[in-house]
Motif scaffolding. Structure first.
Motif, PDB file in Angstrom:
ATOM      1  N   LYS A   8       0.831  -1.208   0.000  1.00 18.84           N
ATOM      2  CA  LYS A   8       0.000   0.000   0.000  1.00 18.84           C
ATOM      3  C   LYS A   8       0.862   1.253   0.000  1.00 18.84           C
ATOM      4  N   THR A  25       1.987   3.239  -3.183  1.00 19.64           N
ATOM      5  CA  THR A  25       1.112   4.212  -3.847  1.00 19.64           C
ATOM      6  C   THR A  25       1.131   5.569  -3.148  1.00 19.64           C
ATOM      7  N   PHE A  70      -4.454  -2.184  -5.894  1.00 19.44           N
ATOM      8  CA  PHE A  70      -4.820  -1.006  -6.680  1.00 19.44           C
ATOM      9  C   PHE A  70      -3.669  -0.009  -6.762  1.00 19.44           C
ATOM     10  N   GLY A  71      -3.305   0.359  -7.976  1.00 19.09           N
ATOM     11  CA  GLY A  71      -2.338   1.419  -8.213  1.00 19.09           C
ATOM     12  C   GLY A  71      -0.882   1.028  -8.090  1.00 19.09           C
ATOM     13  N   THR A  72      -0.598  -0.239  -7.713  1.00 20.46           N
ATOM     14  CA  THR A  72       0.788  -0.625  -7.441  1.00 20.46           C
ATOM     15  C   THR A  72       1.637  -0.654  -8.704  1.00 20.46           C
ATOM     16  N   ALA A 120       1.092   0.831 -11.498  1.00 20.08           N
ATOM     17  CA  ALA A 120       1.215   2.205 -11.998  1.00 20.08           C
ATOM     18  C   ALA A 120       2.296   2.963 -11.231  1.00 20.08           C
ATOM     19  N   ALA A 121       2.390   2.713  -9.926  1.00 19.31           N
ATOM     20  CA  ALA A 121       3.407   3.388  -9.116  1.00 19.31           C
ATOM     21  C   ALA A 121       4.810   2.946  -9.527  1.00 19.31           C
ATOM     22  N   GLN A 165       5.646   4.549 -12.731  1.00 16.50           N
ATOM     23  CA  GLN A 165       5.932   5.964 -12.502  1.00 16.50           C
ATOM     24  C   GLN A 165       7.388   6.162 -12.080  1.00 16.50           C
TER      25      GLN A 165
END
Length: 362
Positions: free
Chosen positions: A58, A61, A91-93, A95-96, A99
């Motif tokens: 978590k 993110t 969720f979003g991992t 993408a992080a 990034q």
């Protein structure tokens, strides 16, 4: 399998230390099949330890917590059997992690990358390698075209350590994909520029980068699609043979048994195609036939390289030449001058040949 090792840096309490280059090369190129076959799986985590992993994932993110989470998770990736599915389904991992990768693109050209951002991205790449190597997440990794985000790192030419670490770790991710025999992976990679990038690293990279890049090319060649890619034209065959010949010449003075092993396996695979086999009969380096590498291989406990070299010589000529370690052999075929073409022209020849081939079919 791991591709980086992390520890505390005196410059930043959460920055990863430089990657263990030797470990990357040996882990990736230990061609024994799937990564899980190299060591027994770690035991499952208890509830408290699993909750800690969830908390770290978590934190990926959360920009303020991401750096520490990258370091901690990269240290634990070998002890958490289901880290890849956790990363993928959180969720979003992903993408992080992406990034982190794209954030250093502006530092690649002109080359301005320093150690700390390079190590941070290497930790992100290590987590992506988990996703690439896990059987439950590999397909998603491929279909999402995530490997393409790594290609700018493979396309760099700076020999500074931050760039070398970045290239080697990126090669480790691609190596995780090809280590498991899967034609879907080969088909995807051949639709991209991976062969040109790997060939370039085979020409000019460090010994460890060359070893992993050659392993990747070897695994691609072992698939029929990969062999057909190289053997689609005489021009491309000759360009690839020039790369291998130059590597053999360098290995005479700079011994690397693991690199030699993968180069010889590439040669042996080329005997499975009639066109490339005929070219090999004319242009196989003399040093592979006259016992030059006796001293390089005599102390090796792994007899695979010796067996492959003997098989190669047997397939290309008189069976008496199969004794690759007979110093009295005196082959009459010499490598022609055109196999010493400038290194910068070799990758271009492969690309130009591919472009012509595509135009012919349009």
């Amino acid at each position: 399998m791991s591709s980086v090792s992390s520890s505390t840096s005196p410059l930043s309490s959460s920055a990863a230390s430089p990657i263990n280059q030797q470990q990357i090369s040996s882990n990736i190129t230990n061609d024994t099949g799937d990564f899980s076959q190299n060591q027994p799986p770690p035991p499952p985590l208890d509830k408290e330890a699993l909750q800690h992993i969830y908390s770290l994932v978590k934190d990926l993110t959360i920009p303020e917590k991401r750096e520490n989470a990258l370091v901690d998770l990269s240290k634990k990736r070998e002890t958490v059997p289901d880290l890849a599915p956790i990363l993928l389904n959180s969720f979003g991992t992903i993408a992080a992690l992406l990034q982190e990768i794209v954030s250093i693109y502006p530092l690649l050209s002109p080359p301005k990358l320093k150690a700390l951002p390079s190590n941070r991205v290497c930790n992100a790449l290590a987590l992506l390698q988990c996703v690439a190597s896990h059987p439950d997440t590999r397909t998603y990794f491929l279909h999402s075209h995530i490997p393409l985000f790594l290609y700018p790192f493979l396309n760099t030419s700076s020999k500074n350590r931050p760039f070398e670490y970045l290239r080697l770790t990126s090669l480790g991710v691609i190596g995780a994909l090809v280590k498991v025999d899967d034609s879907t992976v080969i088909d995807f990679l051949l639709s991209t520029e991976i062969m040109t990038l790997c060939v370039r690293i085979m020409e000019t990279g460090s010994e460890l980068s060359k070893t992993v890049a050659t392993f990747i090319v070897q695994k691609i060649l072992l698939d029929d699609m990969g062999l057909n890619y190289i053997c689609v034209s005489n021009e491309r065959i000759m360009a690839f043979l020039a790369v291998l010949a130059n590597m053999i010449q360098q290995l005479i003075d700079q011994s690397s048994p693991r690199l030699l092993k993968h180069v010889i396996r590439c040669y042996l695979r080329l005997t499975d195609n009639p066109k490339s086999k005929e070219s090999l009969r004319q242009f196989l380096p003399e040093s592979l036939k006259n016992g030059t590498f006796n001293s390089h291989l005599k102390d090796e406990k792994d007899f695979t390289t010796k067996r492959w070299l003997s098989q190669l010589l047997f397939l290309l000529g008189d069976p008496s030449q199969a004794n690759a370690f007979n110093p009295n052999l005196n082959p009459s075929i010499n490598t022609p001058p055109n196999l010493s073409a400038p290194l910068s022209n070799i990758s271009a020849a492969i690309n130009q040949s591919l472009s012509r081939n595509l135009n012919m079919h349009n």
